[in-house]
Motif scaffolding. Structure first.
Motif, mmCIF file in Angstrom:
data_model
loop_
_atom_site.group_PDB
_atom_site.id
_atom_site.type_symbol
_atom_site.label_atom_id
_atom_site.label_comp_id
_atom_site.label_asym_id
_atom_site.label_seq_id
_atom_site.Cartn_x
_atom_site.Cartn_y
_atom_site.Cartn_z
ATOM 1 N N ILE A 51 4.132 12.627 -0.775
ATOM 2 C CA ILE A 51 4.651 13.626 0.167
ATOM 3 C C ILE A 51 3.737 14.846 0.178
ATOM 4 O O ILE A 51 3.348 15.355 -0.878
ATOM 5 N N PHE A 52 3.416 15.290 1.386
ATOM 6 C CA PHE A 52 2.565 16.465 1.564
ATOM 7 C C PHE A 52 3.411 17.552 2.222
ATOM 8 O O PHE A 52 3.637 17.531 3.442
ATOM 9 N N PRO A 53 3.891 18.507 1.428
ATOM 10 C CA PRO A 53 4.783 19.541 1.965
ATOM 11 C C PRO A 53 4.012 20.623 2.703
ATOM 12 O O PRO A 53 2.768 20.686 2.643
ATOM 13 N N THR A 54 4.740 21.455 3.377
ATOM 14 C CA THR A 54 4.164 22.661 3.959
ATOM 15 C C THR A 54 5.025 23.837 3.537
ATOM 16 O O THR A 54 6.154 23.661 3.062
ATOM 17 N N ILE A 55 4.483 25.020 3.652
ATOM 18 C CA ILE A 55 5.216 26.252 3.360
ATOM 19 C C ILE A 55 5.522 26.933 4.685
ATOM 20 O O ILE A 55 4.662 27.045 5.563
ATOM 21 N N ARG A 56 6.722 27.372 4.816
ATOM 22 C CA ARG A 56 7.229 27.854 6.107
ATOM 23 C C ARG A 56 6.434 29.041 6.646
ATOM 24 O O ARG A 56 6.155 30.002 5.940
ATOM 25 N N ARG A 57 6.088 28.904 7.932
ATOM 26 C CA ARG A 57 5.482 29.998 8.683
ATOM 27 C C ARG A 57 6.201 30.085 10.018
ATOM 28 O O ARG A 57 6.502 29.056 10.626
ATOM 29 N N THR A 58 6.423 31.266 10.481
ATOM 30 C CA THR A 58 7.168 31.433 11.726
ATOM 31 C C THR A 58 6.302 31.879 12.890
ATOM 32 O O THR A 58 6.804 31.988 14.009
ATOM 33 N N GLU A 117 0.836 -1.199 0.000
ATOM 34 C CA GLU A 117 0.000 0.000 0.000
ATOM 35 C C GLU A 117 0.873 1.253 0.000
ATOM 36 O O GLU A 117 2.043 1.218 0.384
ATOM 37 N N PRO A 118 0.314 2.389 -0.417
ATOM 38 C CA PRO A 118 1.068 3.645 -0.417
ATOM 39 C C PRO A 118 1.497 4.063 0.982
ATOM 40 O O PRO A 118 0.876 3.699 1.986
ATOM 41 N N VAL A 119 2.561 4.821 1.021
ATOM 42 C CA VAL A 119 3.058 5.451 2.244
ATOM 43 C C VAL A 119 2.973 6.957 2.046
ATOM 44 O O VAL A 119 3.404 7.472 1.007
ATOM 45 N N PHE A 120 2.407 7.676 3.005
ATOM 46 C CA PHE A 120 2.340 9.131 2.941
ATOM 47 C C PHE A 120 3.274 9.725 3.992
ATOM 48 O O PHE A 120 3.373 9.214 5.111
ATOM 49 N N LEU A 121 3.944 10.800 3.611
ATOM 50 C CA LEU A 121 4.806 11.553 4.530
ATOM 51 C C LEU A 121 4.326 12.994 4.545
ATOM 52 O O LEU A 121 4.285 13.651 3.507
ATOM 53 N N VAL A 122 3.958 13.484 5.734
ATOM 54 C CA VAL A 122 3.352 14.808 5.881
ATOM 55 C C VAL A 122 4.288 15.709 6.686
ATOM 56 O O VAL A 122 4.737 15.329 7.777
ATOM 57 N N ASP A 123 4.573 16.890 6.170
ATOM 58 C CA ASP A 123 5.436 17.839 6.866
ATOM 59 C C ASP A 123 4.602 18.710 7.802
ATOM 60 O O ASP A 123 3.862 19.585 7.359
ATOM 61 N N LEU A 124 4.732 18.451 9.103
ATOM 62 C CA LEU A 124 4.041 19.266 10.096
ATOM 63 C C LEU A 124 5.008 20.106 10.920
ATOM 64 O O LEU A 124 4.615 20.689 11.926
ATOM 65 N N ASP A 125 6.271 20.151 10.495
ATOM 66 C CA ASP A 125 7.225 21.073 11.123
ATOM 67 C C ASP A 125 7.114 22.393 10.370
ATOM 68 O O ASP A 125 7.984 22.776 9.578
ATOM 69 N N ILE A 126 6.015 23.084 10.614
ATOM 70 C CA ILE A 126 5.634 24.228 9.790
ATOM 71 C C ILE A 126 6.636 25.373 9.894
ATOM 72 O O ILE A 126 6.845 26.122 8.945
ATOM 73 N N ARG A 127 7.293 25.502 11.013
ATOM 74 C CA ARG A 127 8.246 26.603 11.179
ATOM 75 C C ARG A 127 9.527 26.399 10.373
ATOM 76 O O ARG A 127 10.278 27.352 10.159
ATOM 77 N N ALA A 176 9.621 23.653 7.546
ATOM 78 C CA ALA A 176 9.172 23.246 6.207
ATOM 79 C C ALA A 176 10.321 22.720 5.352
ATOM 80 O O ALA A 176 10.551 23.186 4.247
ATOM 81 N N SER A 177 11.039 21.728 5.860
ATOM 82 C CA SER A 177 12.270 21.301 5.201
ATOM 83 C C SER A 177 12.112 20.125 4.249
ATOM 84 O O SER A 177 12.999 19.877 3.424
ATOM 85 N N LEU A 178 11.023 19.374 4.319
ATOM 86 C CA LEU A 178 10.900 18.186 3.471
ATOM 87 C C LEU A 178 10.896 18.535 1.992
ATOM 88 O O LEU A 178 11.496 17.821 1.171
ATOM 89 N N ALA A 179 10.219 19.604 1.618
ATOM 90 C CA ALA A 179 10.200 20.001 0.208
ATOM 91 C C ALA A 179 11.604 20.336 -0.279
ATOM 92 O O ALA A 179 11.999 19.960 -1.391
ATOM 93 N N ASP A 180 12.373 21.025 0.544
ATOM 94 C CA ASP A 180 13.742 21.374 0.171
ATOM 95 C C ASP A 180 14.596 20.144 -0.082
ATOM 96 O O ASP A 180 15.446 20.130 -0.975
ATOM 97 N N GLU A 181 14.380 19.092 0.691
ATOM 98 C CA GLU A 181 15.213 17.902 0.576
ATOM 99 C C GLU A 181 15.058 17.203 -0.764
ATOM 100 O O GLU A 181 15.960 16.481 -1.198
ATOM 101 N N ILE A 182 13.938 17.396 -1.426
ATOM 102 C CA ILE A 182 13.741 16.773 -2.730
ATOM 103 C C ILE A 182 13.633 17.817 -3.849
ATOM 104 O O ILE A 182 13.206 17.501 -4.959
ATOM 105 N N GLY A 183 14.025 19.046 -3.559
ATOM 106 C CA GLY A 183 14.047 20.083 -4.575
ATOM 107 C C GLY A 183 12.683 20.557 -5.030
ATOM 108 O O GLY A 183 12.538 21.096 -6.137
ATOM 109 N N LEU A 184 11.671 20.397 -4.197
ATOM 110 C CA LEU A 184 10.310 20.796 -4.542
ATOM 111 C C LEU A 184 10.035 22.217 -4.063
ATOM 112 O O LEU A 184 10.353 22.560 -2.928
#
Length: 266
Positions: free
Chosen positions: A146-153, A95-105, A107-115
């Motif tokens: 992968i479900f990215p987030t956009i950085r918020r501080t 089955e599929p695996v989902f990875l969700v970025d909840l480190d909103i401050r 938001a590094s997962l997108a950077d790791e794959i160049g997204l």
């Protein structure tokens, strides 16, 4: 927003891997961030292959699906481990695996794959995005979404404590085809975000930074995050000895710099 206006009604569509836009990570970004879990021929993937086996066995035995990954201290390599574990796990499960970025401050997962995402989980939580499938990306040639987030501080706790977060978790739990959903969480002592999130997850994995995370840190995290169970821990950057000086405090300089600099990898 009233409950009737939330986009997760009983007839809401399933969140499926095939419903996500396909994304092919640039090789240079994969290599730069040492994301080795996609390639079983890479010798550096071996620790993650071993980890995924014990991890998959544990969550199956316990009946868990929604698992957070956190650390006691900043810069423990948490996001690096989250991405590699998720990508390695996705290669062996049906089955599929989902990875969700909840480190909103951060938001590094997108950077790791160049997204460079146009919208993220933060947008769903603030009501500017109604469809989770428009946020997710299916990694080309894999069963990983992968479900990215956009950085918020600012005001992240308010987003995570809101009604839309609870509805998002409901959608992932009840209307998602993914057998395993991993969440990259903030460090436990960086803010109260991890505590808020884990109230609605099945369990968490604690990343321990060898030589930096102290026994007291670990004990205090376990106490803070109760009653959500810790299903295991990962000792990162182990070099043959813990070397724990028991001298790190929660208010050290790393916490002030955590949201200003990239997280070191393993």
């Amino acid at each position: 927003m009233a409950e009737a206006d939330l986009p997760l009604s009983s007839d809401a569509k399933m969140l499926t891997l095939s419903g996500l836009a396909v994304y092919t990570p640039p090789i240079r970004e994969i290599r730069k961030h040492r994301i080795v879990g996609f390639d079983n021929r890479d010798a550096r993937a071996r620790p993650f292959n071993l980890l995924r086996t014990s991890f998959a066995k544990r969550i199956k035995e316990d009946g868990h699906r929604l698992i957070g990954i956190t650390s006691a201290t900043p810069a423990a390599g948490k996001s690096f481990l989250s991405m590699n574990l998720a990508s390695s796990l996705a290669r062996v499960v049906d089955e599929p695996v989902f990875l969700v970025d909840l480190d909103i401050r951060r938001a590094s997962l997108a950077d790791e794959i160049g997204l460079v995402p146009e919208r993220g989980i933060d947008g769903f939580l603030d009501g500017s995005v109604d469809d989770l499938s428009t946020i997710g990306r299916r990694i080309d040639g894999t069963t990983l979404g992968i479900f990215p987030t956009i950085r918020r501080t600012r005001n992240t706790a308010e987003l995570l404590a809101g009604e839309r977060f609870a509805f998002m978790i409901e959608a992932l739990r009840e209307r998602s085809e993914a057998a395993t959903i991993l969440f990259d969480l903030p460090p436990a002592f960086a803010s109260d975000d991890a505590m808020i999130i884990l109230e609605q997850l099945d369990g968490y994995v604690l990343v321990v930074d060898s030589g930096k995370t102290t026994r007291r840190h670990v004990q205090d995290v376990l106490g803070m995050l109760q009653p959500t169970p810790c299903i295991g821990s990962i000792l990162n950057r182990y070099r043959g000895g813990l070397g724990d000086s028991y001298g790190y405090g929660y208010g050290g300089p790393d916490y002030g710099r955590y949201y200003d600099h990239p997280e070191p990898e393993a």
